[in-house]
Every structure is written in C-alpha cells, then in structure tokens.
Design a protein around this motif. Structure first.
Motif, PDB file in Angstrom:
ATOM      1  N   LEU A  23       0.833  -1.202   0.000  1.00  0.00           N
ATOM      2  CA  LEU A  23       0.000   0.000   0.000  1.00  0.00           C
ATOM      3  C   LEU A  23       0.868   1.252   0.000  1.00  0.00           C
ATOM      4  CD1 LEU A  23      -2.645   1.599   0.303  1.00  0.00           C
ATOM      5  CD2 LEU A  23      -2.549   1.148   2.762  1.00  0.00           C
ATOM      6  N   THR A  24       1.868   1.294   0.870  1.00  0.00           N
ATOM      7  CA  THR A  24       2.713   2.487   0.951  1.00  0.00           C
ATOM      8  C   THR A  24       3.510   2.677  -0.341  1.00  0.00           C
ATOM      9  OG1 THR A  24       4.453   1.211   2.075  1.00  0.00           O
ATOM     10  CG2 THR A  24       2.869   2.390   3.455  1.00  0.00           C
ATOM     11  N   GLU A  25       3.960   1.579  -0.947  1.00  0.00           N
ATOM     12  CA  GLU A  25       4.672   1.713  -2.222  1.00  0.00           C
ATOM     13  C   GLU A  25       3.727   2.207  -3.312  1.00  0.00           C
ATOM     14  OE1 GLU A  25       7.878  -0.941  -4.508  1.00  0.00           O
ATOM     15  OE2 GLU A  25       5.850  -1.759  -4.685  1.00  0.00           O
ATOM     16  N   GLY A  26       2.497   1.698  -3.326  1.00  0.00           N
ATOM     17  CA  GLY A  26       1.518   2.133  -4.319  1.00  0.00           C
ATOM     18  C   GLY A  26       1.206   3.615  -4.203  1.00  0.00           C
ATOM     19  N   ILE A  27       1.141   4.123  -2.984  1.00  0.00           N
ATOM     20  CA  ILE A  27       0.888   5.548  -2.780  1.00  0.00           C
ATOM     21  C   ILE A  27       2.027   6.375  -3.369  1.00  0.00           C
ATOM     22  CG2 ILE A  27       0.751   7.334  -1.005  1.00  0.00           C
ATOM     23  CD1 ILE A  27      -0.798   5.374   0.726  1.00  0.00           C
ATOM     24  N   LEU A  28       3.258   5.945  -3.132  1.00  0.00           N
ATOM     25  CA  LEU A  28       4.405   6.675  -3.674  1.00  0.00           C
ATOM     26  C   LEU A  28       4.452   6.595  -5.197  1.00  0.00           C
ATOM     27  CD1 LEU A  28       7.405   6.046  -1.251  1.00  0.00           C
ATOM     28  CD2 LEU A  28       5.987   8.071  -1.502  1.00  0.00           C
ATOM     29  N   ARG A 260       4.384   4.357 -16.888  1.00  0.00           N
ATOM     30  CA  ARG A 260       4.756   5.363 -15.892  1.00  0.00           C
ATOM     31  C   ARG A 260       5.083   4.724 -14.547  1.00  0.00           C
ATOM     32  NH1 ARG A 260       0.911  10.728 -16.609  1.00  0.00           N
ATOM     33  NH2 ARG A 260       1.667  11.330 -18.680  1.00  0.00           N
ATOM     34  N   CYS A 261       4.288   3.753 -14.138  1.00  0.00           N
ATOM     35  CA  CYS A 261       4.523   3.113 -12.838  1.00  0.00           C
ATOM     36  C   CYS A 261       5.797   2.273 -12.858  1.00  0.00           C
ATOM     37  CB  CYS A 261       3.318   2.264 -12.450  1.00  0.00           C
ATOM     38  SG  CYS A 261       1.846   3.233 -12.070  1.00  0.00           S
ATOM     39  N   ALA A 262       6.086   1.617 -13.975  1.00  0.00           N
ATOM     40  CA  ALA A 262       7.332   0.857 -14.092  1.00  0.00           C
ATOM     41  C   ALA A 262       8.530   1.799 -13.999  1.00  0.00           C
ATOM     42  CB  ALA A 262       7.360   0.084 -15.407  1.00  0.00           C
ATOM     43  N   ARG A 263       8.436   2.960 -14.635  1.00  0.00           N
ATOM     44  CA  ARG A 263       9.494   3.958 -14.528  1.00  0.00           C
ATOM     45  C   ARG A 263       9.664   4.421 -13.078  1.00  0.00           C
ATOM     46  NH1 ARG A 263      11.403   6.746 -18.937  1.00  0.00           N
ATOM     47  NH2 ARG A 263      10.559   6.168 -20.975  1.00  0.00           N
ATOM     48  N   ALA A 264       8.537   4.716 -12.412  1.00  0.00           N
ATOM     49  CA  ALA A 264       8.597   5.193 -11.029  1.00  0.00           C
ATOM     50  C   ALA A 264       9.201   4.145 -10.104  1.00  0.00           C
ATOM     51  CB  ALA A 264       7.196   5.586 -10.549  1.00  0.00           C
ATOM     52  N   LYS A 265       8.863   2.883 -10.320  1.00  0.00           N
ATOM     53  CA  LYS A 265       9.421   1.821  -9.481  1.00  0.00           C
ATOM     54  C   LYS A 265      10.922   1.694  -9.692  1.00  0.00           C
ATOM     55  CE  LYS A 265       9.019  -2.953  -8.053  1.00  0.00           C
ATOM     56  NZ  LYS A 265       9.330  -2.489  -6.665  1.00  0.00           N
ATOM     57  N   ALA A 266      11.355   1.753 -10.961  1.00  0.00           N
ATOM     58  CA  ALA A 266      12.792   1.677 -11.243  1.00  0.00           C
ATOM     59  C   ALA A 266      13.534   2.833 -10.570  1.00  0.00           C
ATOM     60  CB  ALA A 266      13.022   1.688 -12.749  1.00  0.00           C
ATOM     61  N   TRP A 267      12.946   4.032 -10.633  1.00  0.00           N
ATOM     62  CA  TRP A 267      13.571   5.211 -10.023  1.00  0.00           C
ATOM     63  C   TRP A 267      13.650   5.067  -8.508  1.00  0.00           C
ATOM     64  CZ3 TRP A 267      12.154   9.321  -6.789  1.00  0.00           C
ATOM     65  CH2 TRP A 267      12.981  10.446  -6.841  1.00  0.00           C
ATOM     66  N   LEU A 268      12.566   4.579  -7.891  1.00  0.00           N
ATOM     67  CA  LEU A 268      12.581   4.372  -6.442  1.00  0.00           C
ATOM     68  C   LEU A 268      13.621   3.339  -6.027  1.00  0.00           C
ATOM     69  CD1 LEU A 268       8.821   4.389  -5.315  1.00  0.00           C
ATOM     70  CD2 LEU A 268      10.613   5.973  -4.607  1.00  0.00           C
ATOM     71  N   ASP A 269      13.866   2.372  -6.895  1.00  0.00           N
ATOM     72  CA  ASP A 269      14.867   1.338  -6.601  1.00  0.00           C
ATOM     73  C   ASP A 269      16.288   1.816  -6.881  1.00  0.00           C
ATOM     74  OD1 ASP A 269      12.874  -0.345  -5.816  1.00  0.00           O
ATOM     75  OD2 ASP A 269      12.817  -1.527  -7.658  1.00  0.00           O
ATOM     76  N   GLY A 270      16.416   3.066  -7.332  1.00  0.00           N
ATOM     77  CA  GLY A 270      17.738   3.633  -7.540  1.00  0.00           C
ATOM     78  C   GLY A 270      18.377   3.311  -8.870  1.00  0.00           C
ATOM     79  N   ARG A 271      17.567   2.911  -9.860  1.00  0.00           N
ATOM     80  CA  ARG A 271      18.115   2.592 -11.179  1.00  0.00           C
ATOM     81  C   ARG A 271      17.737   3.670 -12.189  1.00  0.00           C
ATOM     82  NH1 ARG A 271      15.202  -1.247 -12.637  1.00  0.00           N
ATOM     83  NH2 ARG A 271      14.190  -1.883 -10.709  1.00  0.00           N
ATOM     84  N   ASP A 272      18.561   3.804 -13.236  1.00  0.00           N
ATOM     85  CA  ASP A 272      18.261   4.775 -14.289  1.00  0.00           C
ATOM     86  C   ASP A 272      17.772   4.088 -15.558  1.00  0.00           C
ATOM     87  OD1 ASP A 272      20.570   3.580 -15.109  1.00  0.00           O
ATOM     88  OD2 ASP A 272      21.731   5.433 -15.364  1.00  0.00           O
ATOM     89  N   PRO A 276      11.993  -5.533 -17.440  1.00  0.00           N
ATOM     90  CA  PRO A 276      10.714  -6.257 -17.466  1.00  0.00           C
ATOM     91  C   PRO A 276      10.193  -6.597 -16.068  1.00  0.00           C
ATOM     92  CG  PRO A 276      12.179  -7.120 -19.145  1.00  0.00           C
ATOM     93  CD  PRO A 276      12.993  -6.155 -18.337  1.00  0.00           C
ATOM     94  N   ASP A 277      11.098  -6.761 -15.107  1.00  0.00           N
ATOM     95  CA  ASP A 277      10.666  -7.033 -13.734  1.00  0.00           C
ATOM     96  C   ASP A 277       9.864  -5.865 -13.166  1.00  0.00           C
ATOM     97  OD1 ASP A 277      11.831  -9.524 -13.737  1.00  0.00           O
ATOM     98  OD2 ASP A 277      13.689  -8.857 -12.768  1.00  0.00           O
ATOM     99  N   ASP A 278      10.261  -4.643 -13.511  1.00  0.00           N
ATOM    100  CA  ASP A 278       9.503  -3.466 -13.065  1.00  0.00           C
ATOM    101  C   ASP A 278       8.096  -3.491 -13.649  1.00  0.00           C
ATOM    102  OD1 ASP A 278      11.716  -2.339 -11.666  1.00  0.00           O
ATOM    103  OD2 ASP A 278      12.517  -1.595 -13.563  1.00  0.00           O
ATOM    104  N   VAL A 279       8.002  -3.860 -14.912  1.00  0.00           N
ATOM    105  CA  VAL A 279       6.702  -3.936 -15.586  1.00  0.00           C
ATOM    106  C   VAL A 279       5.818  -4.977 -14.902  1.00  0.00           C
ATOM    107  CG1 VAL A 279       5.530  -4.489 -17.755  1.00  0.00           C
ATOM    108  CG2 VAL A 279       7.664  -3.171 -17.787  1.00  0.00           C
TER     109      VAL A 279
END
Length: 318
Positions: A23-28, A260-272, A276-279
């Motif tokens: 839930l907290t990750e989804g909010i971010l 957009r969410c896959a991009r946001a997750k990758a960014w939160l994980d510290g990657r540029d 496919p795992d993000d997707v």
C-alpha cells in the motif's frame, strides 16, 4: 539525492502503517507517476491512516471527504455565493482545491458526485456554472471502497475506474504485525530507531517526475508493455481459455499507466533504466480495474488477478 528523500518518506509511511508495504509503495508510485489511487479493502486496515501519513510527509494541503448518499457535487467543487454587500456572486472553492484528497468510501456517493470527481481527476479542473477553475498542479486523489458492504452503494462505472492509475487491494496483517499494532496503539515504542520525515517540497516532487520520465526504457521493454496490453484485447491469439475469460480489454490509459509506474518503481529502486521485472511488478495494480470479465469467467470463479497472472505467463518478457 531526491531518491533518498522519497526512500525516507517510504520508511516513514511503513512506520505509520504497519504490515502494508504494498500500500505504501503504491501511494508513492501514484504520487511520482502523477496519477490517482483506488484502494479496496475491509475496514480497519489503515487506508485512511496511510494517506494521512502521506500528507505529513509532503508539503501541501490535505482534505478528507466522507462520501455519503446525500452528498452533492457542490460539496466537492464549491459553489457561487451571493454577496449582498456587493450585489455579486463570489465563488467559494470546495475541498477539491486541496493538494491531497482522501475520497473515503467513494462508492457510497451518487452518480452526479462521482462525475464531478471524474472531471477533477481527468482534467484537473472543476466547472461551476459558466466558469471553469483550475485545480492545484499537485493534485492526488486516493479513493477507498469497502468490498464487504454493497447495500446502499453506487458501483463506480468503468469510465471512472479507468481514470485511476492504480487499484490496490489490502488484506489483513500477519499475527506478528498485529502484535506490533497493539503496541503502537498503546503508545509503546517499537524496536528500531524512531522514523521521522522532513516534508518533501512540491518542487522536488515535480523534479522527481521529470527525472522519472527521463529514465532509459529500451524499445524491447516498450514492446513488452504493448504486447501485454494487446493480450487483453486479442486474447485468442494467445489462448482460447484466456479469450473465454476476457469480455473487454484495457484501454490505452492502461499502457500509459504501466509505463509510468514501471518507470517510477525503477527510479525508487535507484536505477536509471527500466526492466521487465519493473513492468511485471506493477502490472496487476495497473490493470486490475481495467478489465471486464465474461460471465463464463465469473461462473468459473476466475478473478481479474487470475487473468492477469495468465497474461504474464503467456506473453514472453523482453
């Protein structure tokens, strides 16, 4: 780095909402991807507490709206008020003009109220009479609904569901987390250092959104996203069984949401860069509310999550 600020915000949210990391990750993700969030779950699972915690960690005005059957559109948007001293009407803005909105039990409001919220979510503006008023640039709606009670509710139409970036489902915490919740409600300190947060400025949020859009996404990953969405529309190309389950596939908004969410997750994980795992990590939450299943699927007890899992299994990753 901006990522560190959002990581600190995530840690703060997790300290305030125990056992609900998804839930907290989804909010971010919704905040960073500039979208809105629909959260579904039984009462008492800290859905309201989560968005309250977010409001503490972000610079901006927060307002909670309790949706009820007698709510009127003007209760959300505001209305023109006649001022006798000037002989003119003056617009008094409603709660939608805040930055973070909690729409509590959204499915208890009638269609007119839902449509007023729909315009605000889609266009970031409200129309009252002949005038249209822009909403703040930072505008996040987190709506909740209780799946246990259906009496006296107005199910959200597909057009409005499609406006939500993500649809999260929250479940009961584990026994260990339940014990921690008891300690927290008694005011006892939990193990580990106390988590505090410095509110993130709106300018930092907008800068983070730009950085996320600039992340590298390989053409193969883009093709993977598109093929996943196409599988919801042309399921017969992958499986007759899958085709028998899906009545209507996802719209182009689904493609945008996953990307957009896959991009946001990758960014939160510290990657540029996006993988496919993000997707796959965001796929269920981004598509759960966008598919319409057939009667055959419902008769078989097939859920939307079952269909999405089958799509991930059938469509090869990039």
């Amino acid at each position: 780095m901006m990522v560190n600020a959002f990581s600190a915000l995530k840690a703060y949210l997790d300290s305030q909402v125990l056992g609900q990391a998804a839930l907290t990750e989804g909010i971010l993700l919704a905040l960073l991807a500039n979208g809105h969030l629909l959260v579904e779950g039984p009462p008492g699972l800290a859905k309201t507490r989560a968005v309250n915690a977010l409001a503490q960690g972000v610079e901006g005005r927060f307002h909670r709206i309790q949706f009820t059957p007698d709510l009127l559109p003007a209760d959300l948007t505001g209305t023109d008020i006649y001022r006798p001293e000037t002989g003119q009407f003056e617009f008094q803005s409603g709660p939608l003009f805040h930055h973070i909105i909690l729409a509590d039990e959204i499915n208890r409001a009638p269609a007119k109220v839902q449509s007023a919220l729909l315009e605000a979510m889609a266009e970031k503006q409200v129309t009252v009479g002949r005038h249209t008023y822009p909403l703040p640039e930072l505008f996040l709606v987190m709506a909740t609904q209780n799946p246990l009670e259906q009496e006296g509710t107005y199910p959200l139409p597909e057009a409005q569901l499609d406006r939500f970036l993500l649809h999260l489902r929250v479940d009961y915490p584990s026994a260990e987390t339940e014990l921690q919740i008891l300690k927290l409600t008694r005011g006892e300190a939990l193990s580990g250092a106390k988590v505090e947060v410095n509110p993130i400025s709106q300018s930092d949020i907008f800068a983070a959104r730009k950085a996320i859009l600039a992340l590298h996404m390989a053409p193969s990953v883009e093709q993977y996203i598109v093929q996943l969405i196409m599988a919801t529309r042309n399921a017969k190309a992958y499986s007759d069984k899958l085709a028998s389950w899906i009545g209507y596939g996802a719209s182009p908004r689904a493609t945008i949401a996953v990307e957009r969410c896959a991009r946001a997750k990758a960014w939160l994980d510290g990657r540029d860069f996006v993988t496919p795992d993000d997707v796959q990590a965001v796929f269920h939450n981004a598509l759960r509310h966008r598919l319409i299943l057939t009667y055959a699927a419902e008769a078989e007890g097939i859920s939307t999550d079952d269909v999405l899992a089958e799509i991930l299994r059938l469509v090869p990753a990039a």
